[in-house]
Design an enzyme around this catalytic site. Structure first.
Site, short mmCIF file in Angstrom:
data_model
loop_
_atom_site.label_atom_id
_atom_site.label_comp_id
_atom_site.label_asym_id
_atom_site.label_seq_id
_atom_site.Cartn_x
_atom_site.Cartn_y
_atom_site.Cartn_z
N SER A 56 -46.01 -38.81 4.38
CA SER A 56 -45.26 -39.90 3.77
C SER A 56 -45.27 -39.70 2.26
CB SER A 56 -45.90 -41.25 4.13
OG SER A 56 -45.30 -42.30 3.41
N ARG A 57 -44.33 -40.37 1.58
CA ARG A 57 -44.37 -40.35 0.12
C ARG A 57 -45.53 -41.19 -0.40
NH1 ARG A 57 -38.47 -40.88 0.66
NH2 ARG A 57 -37.53 -38.86 0.19
N LYS A 117 -31.90 -39.47 15.91
CA LYS A 117 -30.48 -39.78 15.88
C LYS A 117 -30.25 -40.94 14.88
CE LYS A 117 -31.06 -43.75 17.82
NZ LYS A 117 -30.85 -44.90 16.92
#
Length: 351
Positions: A56-57, A117
């Site tokens: 994650s950031r 998706k």
């Protein structure tokens, strides 16, 4: 197509393998949001594989996610995650706007990729990812989880076998009340928000499964003040002249059902037609229920387990795409949605 009168109408059994029987691989997850939680649980409960790392950031978000799912490694950057030699494959769970860049980041690091998706914002970005994977000889697959579910295999088998005769029409809708009080990303053009890419991709992909490549696409939509679609209605025409009538909305809850109408009989998929709990009814021309396929999956399996298992099988077998959801199908669905957006006037910043 007219079936012989002595051929009994009966739904075939799904041919879908048990996800637990797929080879075990080690997953890394990009972006620990809501969809990543669903995937991580499905891998842990329904497959032999493991999620071994998350990126994650935010180091704190990564660590919280890792603690929740007993994942050994948490990274505060995506670059560290894709460089981890203990990771066999990457699952991209970021917003649509980031799918291409995150998939390319993983591929450039030599990692096969399962991309949530909708595969990208548009077909051009999707092609970039597919071409990058092909150039590196790596597996890439769209995480259109419905396509891998057992009841979708029943639909596929029925259509291919001609059990319901010639397909005349497909109806499918997907509506959830997610706007204006739902996830903020759905309202934001810069994150490729709107109903189509998040919800409408299911009816569009279902029609593609049944009808194949559309020869004609028409669409109308109602846009929000920020210019993403709140409600979209689509009509597609297949090569044989069959029609698909498809709708999606993030402003209201709809039945979420689907129907495949043939000259001899029809299939009715209960809501939500795209989910693991959907059942199928085979109905005669005189509206008699001939056969039923109950919805649901085993208790030790989750809906997302099937896509994770298919990816693992393909990876261990050395395949570069899934025969269940080949690259051409993913690109075709993206092209259809591009045309829908063109007609209703939705564009995303940076396209």
């Amino acid at each position: 197509m007219t079936l012989p009168i002595d051929v009994p109408l009966q739904l075939p059994a799904p041919r879908t393998p048990d996800p637990h029987d797929a080879p075990a691989i080690r997953w890394g997850i990009i972006a620990p949001g809501g969809i990543a939680h669903t995937f991580a649980e499905a891998v842990a409960v329904g497959t032999a594989s493991q999620v071994v790392a998350v990126g994650s950031r935010s180091s704190e978000r990564a660590r919280d996610f890792a603690d929740e799912f007993s994942i050994g490694t948490a990274y505060g950057s995506y670059e560290e995650l894709v460089a981890d030699d203990e990771v066999d494959a990457i699952y991209v769970a970021s917003p649509h706007s980031e799918h291409r860049d995150h998939a390319l980041l993983a591929l450039e690091a030599g990692k096969p990729v399962l991309v949530e998706k909708a595969f990208a914002r548009n077909a051009a970005e999707a092609r970039q990812v597919v071409l990058a994977a092909e150039a590196r000889g790596l597996l890439v697959m769209e995480a259109m989880w419905s396509r891998f579910l057992p009841h979708y295999d029943v639909v596929r088998h029925v259509v291919e076998s001609g059990l319901i005769g010639d397909v005349v029409a497909v109806f499918a809708d997907h509506g959830q009340r997610l706007y204006p009080d739902g996830p903020a990303r759905l309202a934001q053009p810069e994150l490729a928000g709107g109903a189509l890419l998040d919800l409408g991709v299911y009816p569009v992909a279902f029609a593609d499964l049944v009808l194949g490549p559309p020869e004609q696409v028409t669409a109308t939509g109602t846009l929000t003040d920020l210019g993403v679609d709140a409600t979209t209605t689509i009509t597609v025409t297949g090569a044989g002249g069959a029609h698909g009538v498809l709708s999606c909305t993030m402003a209201a809850v709809t039945p979420g059902t689907a129907v495949v109408a043939g000259t001899e009989a029809r299939l009715e998929l209960s809501g939500a037609f795209y989910g693991a709990g959907s059942g199928i009814r085979l109905v005669s021309r005189t509206n008699e229920v001939i056969d039923e396929h109950p919805g649901g999956v085993p208790e030790d399996v989750r809906g997302f387990s099937y896509e994770a298992a298919e990816f693992a099988r393909c990876l261990v077998a050395g395949e570069r795409e899934s025969s269940i959801l080949p690259h051409a199908t993913t690109l075709r669905v993206m092209e259809t949605m591009d045309e829908v957006r063109r007609q209703i006037g939705v564009t995303y910043p940076g396209e």
